[in-house]
Design an enzyme around this catalytic site. Structure first.
Site, PDB file in Angstrom:
ATOM      1  N   GLU A  38      39.807  43.588  41.908  1.00 39.95           N
ATOM      2  CA  GLU A  38      39.102  42.839  40.893  1.00 39.95           C
ATOM      3  C   GLU A  38      39.777  43.027  39.530  1.00 39.95           C
ATOM      4  O   GLU A  38      40.137  44.198  39.037  1.00 39.95           O
ATOM      5  CB  GLU A  38      37.733  43.373  40.830  1.00 39.95           C
ATOM      6  CG  GLU A  38      36.764  42.579  39.947  1.00 39.95           C
ATOM      7  CD  GLU A  38      36.806  41.107  40.399  1.00 39.95           C
ATOM      8  OE1 GLU A  38      36.597  41.021  41.538  1.00 39.95           O
ATOM      9  OE2 GLU A  38      36.884  40.158  39.564  1.00 39.95           O
ATOM     10  N   SER A  39      40.327  41.973  39.054  1.00 41.86           N
ATOM     11  CA  SER A  39      41.413  42.243  37.826  1.00 41.86           C
ATOM     12  C   SER A  39      40.570  42.873  36.652  1.00 41.86           C
ATOM     13  O   SER A  39      41.313  43.418  35.766  1.00 41.86           O
ATOM     14  CB  SER A  39      42.003  40.864  37.448  1.00 41.86           C
ATOM     15  OG  SER A  39      40.978  40.118  37.042  1.00 41.86           O
ATOM     16  N   ARG A  52      41.594  32.070  37.407  1.00 43.15           N
ATOM     17  CA  ARG A  52      40.817  33.035  38.090  1.00 43.15           C
ATOM     18  C   ARG A  52      40.005  32.302  39.275  1.00 43.15           C
ATOM     19  O   ARG A  52      39.563  31.262  38.960  1.00 43.15           O
ATOM     20  CB  ARG A  52      40.231  34.113  37.536  1.00 43.15           C
ATOM     21  CG  ARG A  52      41.071  35.022  36.892  1.00 43.15           C
ATOM     22  CD  ARG A  52      40.147  36.025  36.120  1.00 43.15           C
ATOM     23  NE  ARG A  52      39.181  36.849  36.987  1.00 43.15           N
ATOM     24  CZ  ARG A  52      38.381  37.909  36.633  1.00 43.15           C
ATOM     25  NH1 ARG A  52      38.175  37.969  35.442  1.00 43.15           N
ATOM     26  NH2 ARG A  52      37.784  38.494  37.438  1.00 43.15           N
ATOM     27  N   HIS A 103      47.854  37.431  49.184  1.00 40.01           N
ATOM     28  CA  HIS A 103      47.857  38.924  49.585  1.00 40.01           C
ATOM     29  C   HIS A 103      49.145  39.429  50.497  1.00 40.01           C
ATOM     30  O   HIS A 103      48.577  39.291  51.546  1.00 40.01           O
ATOM     31  CB  HIS A 103      46.705  39.469  49.991  1.00 40.01           C
ATOM     32  CG  HIS A 103      45.528  39.404  49.139  1.00 40.01           C
ATOM     33  ND1 HIS A 103      45.502  40.624  48.214  1.00 40.01           N
ATOM     34  CD2 HIS A 103      44.491  38.685  48.507  1.00 40.01           C
ATOM     35  CE1 HIS A 103      44.037  40.442  47.462  1.00 40.01           C
ATOM     36  NE2 HIS A 103      43.828  39.241  47.794  1.00 40.01           N
ATOM     37  N   GLU A 121      50.295  41.931  51.266  1.00 45.03           N
ATOM     38  CA  GLU A 121      49.877  43.033  51.901  1.00 45.03           C
ATOM     39  C   GLU A 121      49.038  43.339  53.023  1.00 45.03           C
ATOM     40  O   GLU A 121      48.709  44.094  53.625  1.00 45.03           O
ATOM     41  CB  GLU A 121      49.692  44.049  50.718  1.00 45.03           C
ATOM     42  CG  GLU A 121      48.151  43.982  50.160  1.00 45.03           C
ATOM     43  CD  GLU A 121      48.133  42.963  49.325  1.00 45.03           C
ATOM     44  OE1 GLU A 121      48.738  42.119  49.000  1.00 45.03           O
ATOM     45  OE2 GLU A 121      46.908  42.842  48.520  1.00 45.03           O
ATOM     46  N   CYS A 141      47.440  38.900  43.693  1.00 45.46           N
ATOM     47  CA  CYS A 141      46.112  38.142  43.231  1.00 45.46           C
ATOM     48  C   CYS A 141      45.464  38.600  42.203  1.00 45.46           C
ATOM     49  O   CYS A 141      46.238  38.479  41.187  1.00 45.46           O
ATOM     50  CB  CYS A 141      45.319  38.564  44.649  1.00 45.46           C
ATOM     51  SG  CYS A 141      43.868  37.645  44.811  1.00 45.46           S
TER      52      CYS A 141
HETATM   53  N1  GLN Z   1      39.070  37.167  42.084  1.00 47.32           N
HETATM   54  C1  GLN Z   1      39.782  38.169  41.755  1.00 47.32           C
HETATM   55  C2  GLN Z   1      39.945  38.557  40.264  1.00 47.32           C
HETATM   56  O1  GLN Z   1      39.604  37.629  39.575  1.00 47.32           O
HETATM   57  C3  GLN Z   1      40.852  38.467  42.493  1.00 47.32           C
HETATM   58  C4  GLN Z   1      40.429  38.508  44.059  1.00 47.32           C
HETATM   59  C5  GLN Z   1      41.524  39.317  44.768  1.00 47.32           C
HETATM   60  O2  GLN Z   1      42.423  39.947  44.237  1.00 47.32           O
HETATM   61  N2  GLN Z   1      41.396  39.055  45.877  1.00 47.32           N
HETATM   62  O3  GLN Z   1      40.231  39.419  39.632  1.00 47.32           O
END
Ligand code: GLN
Length: 203
Positions: A53-54, A116, A184, A186, A84
């Protein structure tokens, strides 16, 4: 080679594991370390910002005094890879598909614009086979509440595109030794993107 993974939240150990496998495959002597405090930034040859979650990652990095020195290091040439949420942290311009522009702590070092949650919520998560510049064959992209890269300005460049609901959007971009992916890598067994970035680090 010493690579840090920003370790507050999200897919931290998945990246550590991918790095170890990539070091082996490339035959380099490497070490993957988890970064949480400003001291952990010392002696790094590169840094990975994981998915998660950024807002959470950015707020913690700021509160713990890592965001500013890290930005300084990246601006001075430290290679970085963001996946992401990590791509959002690297981006110079961020807005949210639903709530629009909202301020959040970012590194803001790449000349890309990201949106996002472009592909919807958790249950709209999907996988897609992607053509990525620099890779020999397609790469399985795992998209979980992922951002789209909607614009890039030189020296940033989009290296992978996805057609989504009639719109063509970027899902990976590079800028010198910086690599951002919407998806992702990873979470797959495929180390090719990590290897591609580590080759940029080596340079
Ligand atoms: N939706 C997330 C964000 O805005 C990112 C999602 C993720 O890293 N899988 O930070």
């Amino acid at each position: 080679m010493r690579i840090g993974v920003l370790g507050y939240q999200g897919g931290v150990y998945e990246h550590v594991y991918m790095l170890r496998r990539s070091f082996d495959r490339l035959g380099v002597h490497g070490e993957a370390v988890v970064v949480k405090k400003p001291e952990d930034l010392k002696g790094l040859d590169g840094v990975i910002i994981p998915g998660g979650e950024s807002t959470t990652i950015g707020i913690l990095a700021k509160r713990l005094g890592v965001l500013e020195p890290l930005r300084e290091q990246v601006l001075n040439g430290l290679p970085a890879m963001g996946t992401c949420a990590g791509a959002i942290i690297l981006a110079g311009k961020v807005r949210d598909k639903v709530v629009g522009e909202k301020s959040q702590p970012l590194l803001g070092v790449m000349r890309v614009e990201v949106v996002r949650n472009f592909f919807g919520r958790q249950r709209e998560s999907f996988e897609a086979d992607l053509e990525i510049e620099g890779l020999d064959r397609r790469f399985r992209g795992v998209f979980i509440r992922s951002p789209a890269i909607t614009a890039a300005e030189s020296p940033a460049r989009i290296i992978s595109w996805l057609d989504y609901n009639g719109q063509r959007v970027g899902v990976a971009a590079v800028q010198g030794p910086l690599l951002a992916t919407s998806f992702h890598p990873e979470l797959t067994g495929d180390t090719r993107l990590h290897e591609l970035w580590l080759r940029l680090v080596k340079r």
